[in-house]
Design a protein around this motif. Structure first.
Motif, PDB file in Angstrom:
ATOM      1  N   GLY A  32     -13.000  17.198  13.040  1.00 11.54           N
ATOM      2  CA  GLY A  32     -14.155  17.403  13.657  1.00 11.54           C
ATOM      3  C   GLY A  32     -15.450  16.834  12.495  1.00 11.54           C
ATOM      4  N   MET A  33     -16.270  16.188  12.968  1.00  8.42           N
ATOM      5  CA  MET A  33     -17.327  15.506  11.814  1.00  8.42           C
ATOM      6  C   MET A  33     -18.555  16.015  12.177  1.00  8.42           C
ATOM      7  N   ALA A  34     -19.493  16.033  10.872  1.00  9.45           N
ATOM      8  CA  ALA A  34     -20.868  16.314  10.929  1.00  9.45           C
ATOM      9  C   ALA A  34     -21.714  15.552  10.196  1.00  9.45           C
ATOM     10  N   TRP A  35     -23.167  15.628  10.416  1.00 11.92           N
ATOM     11  CA  TRP A  35     -23.974  15.078   9.419  1.00 11.92           C
ATOM     12  C   TRP A  35     -24.832  16.251   8.976  1.00 11.92           C
ATOM     13  N   PHE A  36     -25.050  16.208   7.744  1.00 15.92           N
ATOM     14  CA  PHE A  36     -25.714  17.428   7.077  1.00 15.92           C
ATOM     15  C   PHE A  36     -27.021  16.390   6.356  1.00 15.92           C
ATOM     16  N   ARG A  37     -28.000  17.415   6.062  1.00 16.30           N
ATOM     17  CA  ARG A  37     -29.012  16.556   5.056  1.00 16.30           C
ATOM     18  C   ARG A  37     -29.489  17.601   4.007  1.00 16.30           C
ATOM     19  N   GLN A  38     -30.436  17.095   2.828  1.00 13.39           N
ATOM     20  CA  GLN A  38     -30.754  17.878   1.898  1.00 13.39           C
ATOM     21  C   GLN A  38     -32.100  17.208   1.512  1.00 13.39           C
ATOM     22  N   ALA A  39     -33.089  17.696   1.572  1.00 11.59           N
ATOM     23  CA  ALA A  39     -34.408  17.206   1.255  1.00 11.59           C
ATOM     24  C   ALA A  39     -34.589  17.895  -0.225  1.00 11.59           C
ATOM     25  N   PRO A  40     -35.621  17.067  -1.011  1.00 14.75           N
ATOM     26  CA  PRO A  40     -35.944  17.758  -2.161  1.00 14.75           C
ATOM     27  C   PRO A  40     -36.269  19.029  -2.273  1.00 14.75           C
ATOM     28  N   GLY A  41     -35.886  19.836  -3.266  1.00 19.29           N
ATOM     29  CA  GLY A  41     -36.348  21.116  -3.347  1.00 19.29           C
ATOM     30  C   GLY A  41     -35.765  22.079  -2.032  1.00 19.29           C
ATOM     31  N   LYS A  42     -34.831  21.594  -1.040  1.00 20.88           N
ATOM     32  CA  LYS A  42     -34.528  22.476   0.075  1.00 20.88           C
ATOM     33  C   LYS A  42     -32.990  22.723  -0.185  1.00 20.88           C
ATOM     34  N   GLU A  43     -32.556  23.441   0.511  1.00 21.23           N
ATOM     35  CA  GLU A  43     -30.950  23.415   0.885  1.00 21.23           C
ATOM     36  C   GLU A  43     -30.607  22.759   1.930  1.00 21.23           C
ATOM     37  N   ARG A  44     -29.156  22.372   1.757  1.00 23.23           N
ATOM     38  CA  ARG A  44     -28.587  21.537   2.795  1.00 23.23           C
ATOM     39  C   ARG A  44     -28.617  22.070   4.179  1.00 23.23           C
ATOM     40  N   GLU A  45     -28.911  21.461   5.175  1.00 24.43           N
ATOM     41  CA  GLU A  45     -28.888  21.985   6.217  1.00 24.43           C
ATOM     42  C   GLU A  45     -28.238  21.064   7.437  1.00 24.43           C
ATOM     43  N   PHE A  46     -27.630  21.586   8.270  1.00 27.77           N
ATOM     44  CA  PHE A  46     -26.980  20.987   9.521  1.00 27.77           C
ATOM     45  C   PHE A  46     -27.878  20.184  10.481  1.00 27.77           C
ATOM     46  N   VAL A  47     -27.383  18.904  10.647  1.00 25.20           N
ATOM     47  CA  VAL A  47     -28.146  18.106  11.502  1.00 25.20           C
ATOM     48  C   VAL A  47     -27.396  17.707  12.982  1.00 25.20           C
ATOM     49  N   ALA A  48     -26.010  17.522  12.951  1.00 24.98           N
ATOM     50  CA  ALA A  48     -25.382  17.401  14.256  1.00 24.98           C
ATOM     51  C   ALA A  48     -24.043  17.253  13.873  1.00 24.98           C
ATOM     52  N   ASP A  49     -23.254  17.545  15.076  1.00 31.43           N
ATOM     53  CA  ASP A  49     -21.779  17.483  14.578  1.00 31.43           C
ATOM     54  C   ASP A  49     -21.215  17.060  16.032  1.00 31.43           C
ATOM     55  N   ILE A  50     -19.684  16.527  15.955  1.00 33.42           N
ATOM     56  CA  ILE A  50     -19.133  16.233  17.103  1.00 33.42           C
ATOM     57  C   ILE A  50     -17.764  16.498  17.054  1.00 33.42           C
ATOM     58  N   ASP A  51     -16.974  16.710  18.114  1.00 34.69           N
ATOM     59  CA  ASP A  51     -15.587  17.170  17.940  1.00 34.69           C
ATOM     60  C   ASP A  51     -14.683  16.172  17.879  1.00 34.69           C
ATOM     61  N   TRP A  52     -13.622  16.354  17.797  1.00 29.84           N
ATOM     62  CA  TRP A  52     -12.424  15.121  17.233  1.00 29.84           C
ATOM     63  C   TRP A  52     -12.425  14.243  18.531  1.00 29.84           C
ATOM     64  N   SER A  53     -12.749  14.574  19.927  1.00 30.94           N
ATOM     65  CA  SER A  53     -12.630  13.566  20.924  1.00 30.94           C
ATOM     66  C   SER A  53     -13.842  12.973  21.241  1.00 30.94           C
ATOM     67  N   GLY A  54     -15.036  13.477  20.689  1.00 33.22           N
ATOM     68  CA  GLY A  54     -16.161  12.932  20.981  1.00 33.22           C
ATOM     69  C   GLY A  54     -16.879  13.521  22.178  1.00 33.22           C
ATOM     70  N   ARG A  55     -16.267  14.286  22.576  1.00 32.22           N
ATOM     71  CA  ARG A  55     -16.741  14.895  24.126  1.00 32.22           C
ATOM     72  C   ARG A  55     -17.760  15.972  23.859  1.00 32.22           C
ATOM     73  N   SER A  56     -17.890  16.635  22.903  1.00 32.76           N
ATOM     74  CA  SER A  56     -18.608  17.994  22.470  1.00 32.76           C
ATOM     75  C   SER A  56     -19.441  17.566  21.138  1.00 32.76           C
ATOM     76  N   THR A  57     -20.699  17.693  21.556  1.00 34.70           N
ATOM     77  CA  THR A  57     -21.712  17.379  20.380  1.00 34.70           C
ATOM     78  C   THR A  57     -22.769  18.720  20.347  1.00 34.70           C
ATOM     79  N   ARG A  58     -23.185  18.811  19.002  1.00 37.38           N
ATOM     80  CA  ARG A  58     -24.373  20.007  18.885  1.00 37.38           C
ATOM     81  C   ARG A  58     -25.355  19.422  17.825  1.00 37.38           C
ATOM     82  N   TYR A  59     -26.417  19.660  18.032  1.00 37.03           N
ATOM     83  CA  TYR A  59     -27.683  19.165  17.208  1.00 37.03           C
ATOM     84  C   TYR A  59     -28.595  20.346  16.816  1.00 37.03           C
TER      85      TYR A  59
END
Length: 118
Positions: A32-59
Motif C-alpha cells: 500500500g502506498m501513501a503521500w505525507f507532507r511536513q511543513a516547516p515547524g509542523k508535524e508530518r501529516e497524512f495526505v493520501a493513500d492508495i491500496d495495492w490494487s489502486g481501487r481504494s483511495t483516501r484523502y
C-alpha cells in the motif's frame, strides 16, 4: 524497497504539480502506498493513500477534491496530482510504502519540496 520522490517545485497559488514516486528493489504491487507532507515547524501529516490494487483511495480533508493519488504497478510508480494549490500546501512531500496487511509505513522516500506562492 527503495523509494524516490520527484516532481516538486515552485508554483503559484491555483497552479498544479504532479509528484511521482519511483520504487526499486521490490514490486510495488506488494505495498500500500501513501503521500505525507511536513511543513516547516509542523508535524508530518497524512495526505493520501492508495491500496495495492489502486481501487481504494483516501484523502485528508484538506486536499480532498484537489489532489488525486494513482499508481501504475507495471511501472512501479505512484503519483500525486495536485491542483488548485494553496500556499498552505507548501511542504516537503514524502512517499511511503507499507506491507499489505500492515498499518505501518516502514519505507520512506527522501522527500520533494513543494512551494506554493501567493
Amino acid at each position: 524497497v527503495q523509494l524516490q520522490a520527484s516532481g516538486g517545485g515552485l508554483v503559484q497559488a491555483g497552479g498544479s504539480l504532479r509528484l511521482s514516486c519511483a520504487a526499486s528493489g521490490r514490486a510495488l504491487s506488494s505495498f500500500g502506498m501513501a503521500w505525507f507532507r511536513q511543513a516547516p515547524g509542523k508535524e508530518r501529516e497524512f495526505v493520501a493513500d492508495i491500496d495495492w490494487s489502486g481501487r481504494s483511495t483516501r484523502y485528508a480533508d484538506s486536499v480532498k477534491g484537489r489532489f488525486t493519488i494513482s499508481r501504475d504497478n507495471s511501472k512501479n510508480t505512484v503519483s500525486l496530482q495536485m491542483s488548485s494549490l494553496k500556499p498552505e500546501d507548501t511542504a516537503i512531500y514524502y512517499c511511503a510504502a507499507r506491507n499489505i496487511g500492515s498499518n505501518r509505513y516502514n519505507y520512506w522516500g527522501q522527500g520533494t519540496q513543494v512551494t506554493v506562492s501567493s
